[in-house]
Write an enzyme that holds these catalytic residues in place. Structure first.
Site, PDB file in Angstrom:
ATOM      1  N   ARG A 110      -3.812  26.325   7.981  1.00  0.00           N
ATOM      2  CA  ARG A 110      -4.349  25.485   6.922  1.00  0.00           C
ATOM      3  C   ARG A 110      -5.860  25.660   6.807  1.00  0.00           C
ATOM      4  O   ARG A 110      -6.508  26.141   7.736  1.00  0.00           O
ATOM      5  CB  ARG A 110      -3.997  24.019   7.146  1.00  0.00           C
ATOM      6  CG  ARG A 110      -4.586  23.413   8.411  1.00  0.00           C
ATOM      7  CD  ARG A 110      -4.360  21.900   8.459  1.00  0.00           C
ATOM      8  NE  ARG A 110      -3.031  21.499   8.047  1.00  0.00           N
ATOM      9  CZ  ARG A 110      -2.775  20.596   7.086  1.00  0.00           C
ATOM     10  NH1 ARG A 110      -3.751  20.025   6.423  1.00  0.00           N
ATOM     11  NH2 ARG A 110      -1.562  20.263   6.801  1.00  0.00           N
ATOM     12  N   GLU A 143       3.995  16.534  -1.770  1.00  0.00           N
ATOM     13  CA  GLU A 143       4.586  15.193  -1.777  1.00  0.00           C
ATOM     14  C   GLU A 143       3.698  14.377  -2.713  1.00  0.00           C
ATOM     15  O   GLU A 143       2.481  14.352  -2.530  1.00  0.00           O
ATOM     16  CB  GLU A 143       4.534  14.600  -0.368  1.00  0.00           C
ATOM     17  CG  GLU A 143       5.430  15.318   0.616  1.00  0.00           C
ATOM     18  CD  GLU A 143       5.126  14.903   2.058  1.00  0.00           C
ATOM     19  OE1 GLU A 143       5.446  13.759   2.412  1.00  0.00           O
ATOM     20  OE2 GLU A 143       4.556  15.722   2.794  1.00  0.00           O
ATOM     21  N   LYS A 186      -5.007  12.814   3.839  1.00  0.00           N
ATOM     22  CA  LYS A 186      -4.770  11.927   2.697  1.00  0.00           C
ATOM     23  C   LYS A 186      -5.047  10.478   3.067  1.00  0.00           C
ATOM     24  O   LYS A 186      -5.530   9.712   2.246  1.00  0.00           O
ATOM     25  CB  LYS A 186      -3.320  12.051   2.223  1.00  0.00           C
ATOM     26  CG  LYS A 186      -3.065  13.254   1.345  1.00  0.00           C
ATOM     27  CD  LYS A 186      -1.647  13.194   0.802  1.00  0.00           C
ATOM     28  CE  LYS A 186      -1.170  14.567   0.367  1.00  0.00           C
ATOM     29  NZ  LYS A 186       0.292  14.665   0.321  1.00  0.00           N
TER      30      LYS A 186
HETATM   31  P1  ATP Z   1       1.116  14.799   4.060  1.00  0.00           P
HETATM   32  O1  ATP Z   1       2.295  15.690   4.282  1.00  0.00           O
HETATM   33  O2  ATP Z   1       0.517  14.236   5.280  1.00  0.00           O
HETATM   34  O3  ATP Z   1       1.304  13.799   2.979  1.00  0.00           O
HETATM   35  P2  ATP Z   1      -0.117  17.230   3.146  1.00  0.00           P
HETATM   36  O4  ATP Z   1      -1.561  17.529   3.055  1.00  0.00           O
HETATM   37  O5  ATP Z   1       0.755  18.059   4.001  1.00  0.00           O
HETATM   38  O6  ATP Z   1      -0.048  15.722   3.521  1.00  0.00           O
HETATM   39  P3  ATP Z   1       1.646  17.869   0.972  1.00  0.00           P
HETATM   40  O7  ATP Z   1       1.733  17.261  -0.355  1.00  0.00           O
HETATM   41  O8  ATP Z   1       2.834  17.820   1.859  1.00  0.00           O
HETATM   42  O9  ATP Z   1       0.423  17.192   1.679  1.00  0.00           O
HETATM   43  O10 ATP Z   1       1.143  19.355   0.845  1.00  0.00           O
HETATM   44  C1  ATP Z   1       1.696  20.283  -0.049  1.00  0.00           C
HETATM   45  C2  ATP Z   1       1.505  21.674   0.491  1.00  0.00           C
HETATM   46  O11 ATP Z   1       0.127  21.938   0.704  1.00  0.00           O
HETATM   47  C3  ATP Z   1       2.196  21.856   1.825  1.00  0.00           C
HETATM   48  O12 ATP Z   1       2.925  23.060   1.784  1.00  0.00           O
HETATM   49  C4  ATP Z   1       1.083  21.913   2.820  1.00  0.00           C
HETATM   50  O13 ATP Z   1       1.421  22.752   3.879  1.00  0.00           O
HETATM   51  C5  ATP Z   1      -0.065  22.478   1.989  1.00  0.00           C
HETATM   52  N1  ATP Z   1      -1.358  22.031   2.527  1.00  0.00           N
HETATM   53  C6  ATP Z   1      -1.741  20.771   2.792  1.00  0.00           C
HETATM   54  N2  ATP Z   1      -2.980  20.741   3.341  1.00  0.00           N
HETATM   55  C7  ATP Z   1      -3.397  22.035   3.405  1.00  0.00           C
HETATM   56  C8  ATP Z   1      -4.596  22.682   3.875  1.00  0.00           C
HETATM   57  N3  ATP Z   1      -5.619  21.984   4.381  1.00  0.00           N
HETATM   58  N4  ATP Z   1      -4.671  24.026   3.786  1.00  0.00           N
HETATM   59  C9  ATP Z   1      -3.656  24.728   3.256  1.00  0.00           C
HETATM   60  N5  ATP Z   1      -2.507  24.192   2.803  1.00  0.00           N
HETATM   61  C10 ATP Z   1      -2.366  22.862   2.878  1.00  0.00           C
HETATM   62 MG    MG Z   2       3.129  17.547   3.899  1.00  0.00          MG
END
Ligand code: ATP
Ligand code: MG
Length: 558
Positions: free
Chosen positions: A263, A37, A273
């Site tokens: 994760r 995102e 974030k």
């Molecule tokens: P949010 O959804 O709260 O904005 P997010 O960290 O999930 O934050 P995204 O941009 O949705 O951010 O993440 C993109 C991809 O990265 C998603 O598929 C998510 O599952 C993966 N991702 C995010 N944080 C981690 C992590 N700590 N370890 C592994 N994969 C991650």
């Molecule tokens: Mg996300």
């Protein structure tokens, strides 16, 4: 990705699944995607997801898309889109022509919402957000059906069209799926599909007054792109039944399967974030690319290499149970990479002048020093020797403690690549601080660690010729937090900030070759650690080096 960049790949449960799917003929080519995102900068956790998705595509001859799941314009910006692309590329991955935006499917998603309305599987909700929450029930109690749940198809179509036309203010109505208010899975209790939001969108401009929810866009976008293996983190496991409900009830062109992995949780840092945003906004760090941040732009600026980050992601593996990875593992991967590739150099971070009284005042000698002790192919450089040199003040003790093998008054030490010198006296200023040292050298001791009369010295120290040295600022970075799990403080995670996470040293003296250091070259400053010029603050004529990582894990003994 070239062979040189490839890292040895180990097996994991995703590879087993894909291997089986290819062998059984279920797929003849796999398609994965990394779906951020665009609401912030990528961090080291995202690097894990990037390495998994692009790595699987690489290993199995498939392809991996970069797709922006851009359903929330209130939080998304072009700045984030640009930086995410740059970070993925920096990590060494290439999506080729497969760059997508969920928002490019907004019209299709809208049509599918109409489809659900016509199938009596979606309805326009007039309850407020608060009422919706109250009606939703709890994990132990079923939810309550909305009084608007059984609106006619026509009424729903009209209201939804008016929502799209921008006739209602933000937050007054939503479109919901009609699934099951008593489902034990809360995600199936008539989830919201669309909300009203009068906000321009960074990718599609101001065409829309309603936006699909992430859950309504994510899975269908995968289906549109023909993703075969939709890989995400474990918190989406309970969303999978909803995504499958959409696939079952919509005329989607393909049927991706979702697989979840654990994760990355890394000690001594935060990865939410919201918290990273806050550190930037409160000025606790110097932007998203502050070298102490766990963001990709931060570790890039600090001097971590893409190869080190990839080998870290490979080494931690892919599993399904939540676990913590110690940040020292990441640091060790950085050291292992830099130990192989970094040319060596001498740098005196806390300079103390040493005057060699028996060395001719006008003489300058040039020594050839190996750039890498094990790699002759990395060549040599010239280092200068003269009567006045700088040594590190930590390498001298007036009253040495037991086991101190460096310089003391009357003691001897070997200068790396140079002579054995003896300290004969200390000069102090009026305040009693040491201002310079005096000493003598042994002209016969250039090679080896023995004096002319055969005595062996124990200590070897680094130094630079003061007439030839260049001055630099050096920033010694340490961990941003001093607690392994700052998140245990909840929103009060800031209490665990490490007050000594950066130490800035002015007037460091570096060997002359570093005056023309290439911004991309990482050096090992002998006995100190790995360093790289700060790509943002360095100016012609103003050298600034960042410490990437120390030579050894200094936290292990703390
Ligand atoms: P949010 O959804 O709260 O904005 P997010 O960290 O999930 O934050 P995204 O941009 O949705 O951010 O993440 C993109 C991809 O990265 C998603 O598929 C998510 O599952 C993966 N991702 C995010 N944080 C981690 C992590 N700590 N370890 C592994 N994969 C991650
Ligand atoms: Mg996300």
């Amino acid at each position: 990705m070239s062979d040189e960049q490839a890292v040895p790949t180990t097996n994991n449960f995703l590879k087993t699944i894909i291997d089986d799917d290819l062998k059984s003929g279920k797929h003849d080519k796999i398609v994965t995607r990394f779906p951020p995102e665009p609401n912030g900068y990528l961090h080291i956790g995202h690097a894990k997801s990037i390495c998994i998705n692009f790595g699987l595509a690489r290993d199995f001859g498939g392809r991996c898309h970069l797709r922006f799941d851009d359903t929330n314009p209130a939080k998304e910006e072009q700045e984030y889109i640009d930086s995410i692309k740059e970070s993925v590329r920096w990590l060494g991955f290439d999506w080729g022509e497969h760059l997508y935006y969920a928002s490019d499917n907004f019209e299709q998603l809208y049509q599918w919402a109409l489809h659900l309305i016509k199938q009596e599987r979606a309805y326009v909700e007039d309850l407020s957000a608060e009422e919706i929450r109250a009606y939703r029930g709890t994990l132990t109690e079923p939810g309550k059906e909305s009084p608007y749940r059984n609106r006619s198809i026509t009424e729903n179509l009209n209201l939804f069209a008016s929502m799209r036309a921008g006739e209602f203010p933000d937050g007054t109505r939503v479109l919901r799926a009609k699934i099951d208010m008593a489902s034990p899975n809360m995600n199936l209790r008539d989830p919201v599909l669309y909300r009203i939001l009068h906000a321009p969108h960074p990718h599609v401009g101001d065409a829309w007054k309603i936006y699909p929810m992430y859950d309504f866009a994510h899975g269908q976008t995968d289906a549109i792109e023909g993703i075969t293996h939709s890989i995400c983190t474990l918190e989406f496991e309970s969303h999978r039944p909803l995504y499958e409900w959409f696939l079952d009830n919509l005329p989607v062109p393909s049927r991706p399967r979702q697989y979840e992995f654990a994760r990355l949780n890394l000690t001594y840092t935060v990865m939410s974030k919201r918290k990273l945003h806050e550190l930037v906004q409160l000025g606790i760090v110097d932007g998203w690319d502050d070298p102490r941040m766990p963001t990709i732009v931060g570790i890039k600026r600090r001097g971590y290499t893409p190869a080190a980050v990839r080998s870290f992601c490979e080494s931690i593996g892919v599993g399904r149970s939540d676990s913590w990875i110690d940040i020292s593992i990441l640091e060790e991967c950085v050291r292992a990479d830099l130990n192989e590739t970094a040319p060596r150099a001498m740098a005196v971070l806390k300079p103390l002048k040493f005057i060699i009284d028996n060395y001719p005042p006008d003489l300058v000698e040039e020594f050839q020093a190996a750039n890498h002790p094990q790699k002759p192919e990395m060549g040599t450089r010239t280092i200068f020797f003269s009567r006045e040199i700088w040594i590190d003040s930590d390498d001298f003790m007036e009253e040495p403690v037991k086991g101190f093998f460096r310089l003391t008054v009357g003691g001897e030490v070997k200068l790396r690549f140079g002579y054995i010198v003896k300290c004969t006296g200390v000069v102090k200023d009026v305040a009693g601080n040491i201002s310079e040292l005096h000493g003598e050298y042994d002209p016969a001791s250039r090679e080896g660690i023995h004096t002319a009369d055969g005595r062996k010295v124990k200590g070897v120290i680094h130094w630079v010729s003061s007439a030839h040295a260049v001055t630099a600022e050096v920033r010694l970075f340490d961990r941003l937090f001093n607690d392994p799990n700052p998140d245990r403080g909840g929103s009060d995670y800031k209490q665990f900030l490490n007050p000594h996470s950066v130490e800035t040293l002015q007037s460091c003296r570096l060997e002359a070759t570093l005056s023309s250091a290439d911004i991309e070259t990482r050096y090992q400053f002998e006995r100190q650690g790995y360093f790289r010029q700060d790509p943002k603050d360095s100016l012609p004529g103003k050298l600034i080096f960042n410490r990437i990582v120390t030579l050894r894990d200094v936290w292990a003994k703390k």
